[in-house]
Motif scaffolding. Structure first.
Motif, short mmCIF file in Angstrom:
data_model
loop_
_atom_site.label_atom_id
_atom_site.label_comp_id
_atom_site.label_asym_id
_atom_site.label_seq_id
_atom_site.Cartn_x
_atom_site.Cartn_y
_atom_site.Cartn_z
N TYR B 33 0.86 -1.24 -0.41
CA TYR B 33 0.31 -0.05 0.04
C TYR B 33 1.31 1.65 -0.04
CZ TYR B 33 -2.68 -3.74 2.08
OH TYR B 33 -4.08 -4.95 2.03
N TYR B 48 -2.90 0.68 -3.97
CA TYR B 48 -2.75 -0.86 -3.68
C TYR B 48 -2.47 -1.77 -4.33
CZ TYR B 48 -5.12 -5.55 -1.68
OH TYR B 48 -5.43 -6.75 -1.27
N ARG B 95 1.17 -6.52 3.92
CA ARG B 95 0.32 -6.99 4.71
C ARG B 95 0.83 -8.31 4.30
NH1 ARG B 95 -5.79 -5.71 5.45
NH2 ARG B 95 -6.08 -6.60 3.74
N ARG B 98 -3.71 -10.50 1.14
CA ARG B 98 -5.56 -9.89 1.00
C ARG B 98 -6.79 -10.79 1.61
NH1 ARG B 98 -9.64 -10.24 -3.05
NH2 ARG B 98 -11.46 -7.75 -2.56
N GLY B 99 -7.48 -10.84 2.48
CA GLY B 99 -8.19 -11.35 2.99
C GLY B 99 -7.55 -12.46 4.39
N SER B 100 -7.11 -11.27 4.71
CA SER B 100 -6.27 -11.74 6.07
C SER B 100 -6.87 -10.48 7.28
CB SER B 100 -4.89 -11.70 5.80
OG SER B 100 -3.80 -11.40 7.04
N THR B 101 -6.51 -10.99 8.28
CA THR B 101 -6.33 -9.83 9.09
C THR B 101 -5.14 -10.01 9.59
OG1 THR B 101 -6.66 -11.92 10.57
CG2 THR B 101 -8.58 -10.43 9.84
N ASP B 102 -4.39 -9.72 9.54
CA ASP B 102 -3.33 -9.74 9.23
C ASP B 102 -2.61 -8.36 9.61
OD1 ASP B 102 -0.67 -12.47 8.47
OD2 ASP B 102 -2.29 -12.37 9.64
N THR B 103 -1.82 -7.96 9.82
CA THR B 103 -1.65 -5.81 10.11
C THR B 103 -0.63 -5.11 9.40
OG1 THR B 103 -1.21 -6.65 12.49
CG2 THR B 103 -0.42 -4.73 12.42
N GLN B 104 -1.28 -4.27 8.61
CA GLN B 104 -0.38 -2.87 7.65
C GLN B 104 1.14 -3.10 8.60
OE1 GLN B 104 -1.85 -0.84 5.24
NE2 GLN B 104 -3.36 -1.48 4.72
#
Lengths: 114, 115
Positions: B33, B48, B95, B98-104
């Protein structure tokens, strides 16, 4: 659309005071919620996060609880220190939507007096 | 490296010149990003990248702004014919996917000043 609204600053407190920075959100689906912090002269870093309703994120004495019923994620700390002076950003991410970017609030500048 | 790196850390340029800003994401992160943070403002999403998918360019403020991501890793943000209102800190983040709750994870930023 998705959005984040947070308390406008600046916020000035004395050391050891109780801190609350309000954050509310609008989102479709089930977002993940974040607080990021930017210390003076440094880059943005994750402070804490919560990925589902009623989760509590915590770090460095800060806490925030994901409240779906009030669409809020307020940041709290029981006793602030001078070193907590920074800009705090509330943010959300809807990981499973087409918009995979993080939506940030406008930031709240916090200054702590010794 | 362990984190996201950006270069240069500071860039001063004259109005009308082109500039290139570089971002090296964390190894293995497929999502990248670019954001802009103007003085006293929040973070403004620019663009992005996710894997080999077409980039989401919806945040680019004008056609003077463009970005590339070569080989799914390093990214370059180019601003042509810079204007004074382009002065800001440009932040890159990566990150896992995509489709993840992982942190940026954010880089330290490039401070651009257009004279």
């Amino acid at each position: 659309g998705n959005s984040v609204t947070q308390m406008e600053g600046p916020v000035t407190l004395s050391e050891e005071a109780f801190l609350t920075i309000n954050c509310t959100y609008t989102a479709t689906g089930y977002p993940s919620l974040f607080w990021y912090v930017q210390y003076p002269g440094e880059g943005l870093q994750l402070l804490l996060k919560a990925t589902k309703a009623d989760d509590k994120g915590s770090n460095k004495g800060f806490e925030a609880t994901y409240r779906k019923e009030t669409t809020s994620f307020h940041l709290e700390k029981g006793s602030v220190q001078v070193s907590d002076s920074a800009v705090y950003f509330c943010a959300l991410s809807t990981a499973y939507s087409s918009a995979s970017k993080i939506i940030f609030g406008s930031g709240t500048r916090l200054s702590i007096r010794p | 490296g362990a984190g996201v790196s950006q270069s240069p850390s500071n860039k001063v340029t004259e109005k009308g010149k082109d500039v290139e800003l570089r971002c090296d994401p964390i190894s293995g992160h497929t999502a990248l990003y670019w954001y802009r943070q103007s003085l006293g403002q929040g973070l403004e999403f620019l663009i992005y990248f996710q894997g080999n998918s077409a980039p989401d360019k919806s945040g680019l403020p004008s056609d003077r702004f463009s970005a590339e991501r070569t080989g799914g890793s390093v990214s370059t943000l180019t601003i042509q014919r810079t204007q004074q209102e382009d002065s800001a800190v440009y932040l890159c983040a990566s990150r896992m996917e995509r489709g993840s709750t992982d942190t940026q994870y954010f880089g330290p930023g490039t401070r651009l000043t257009v004279l």
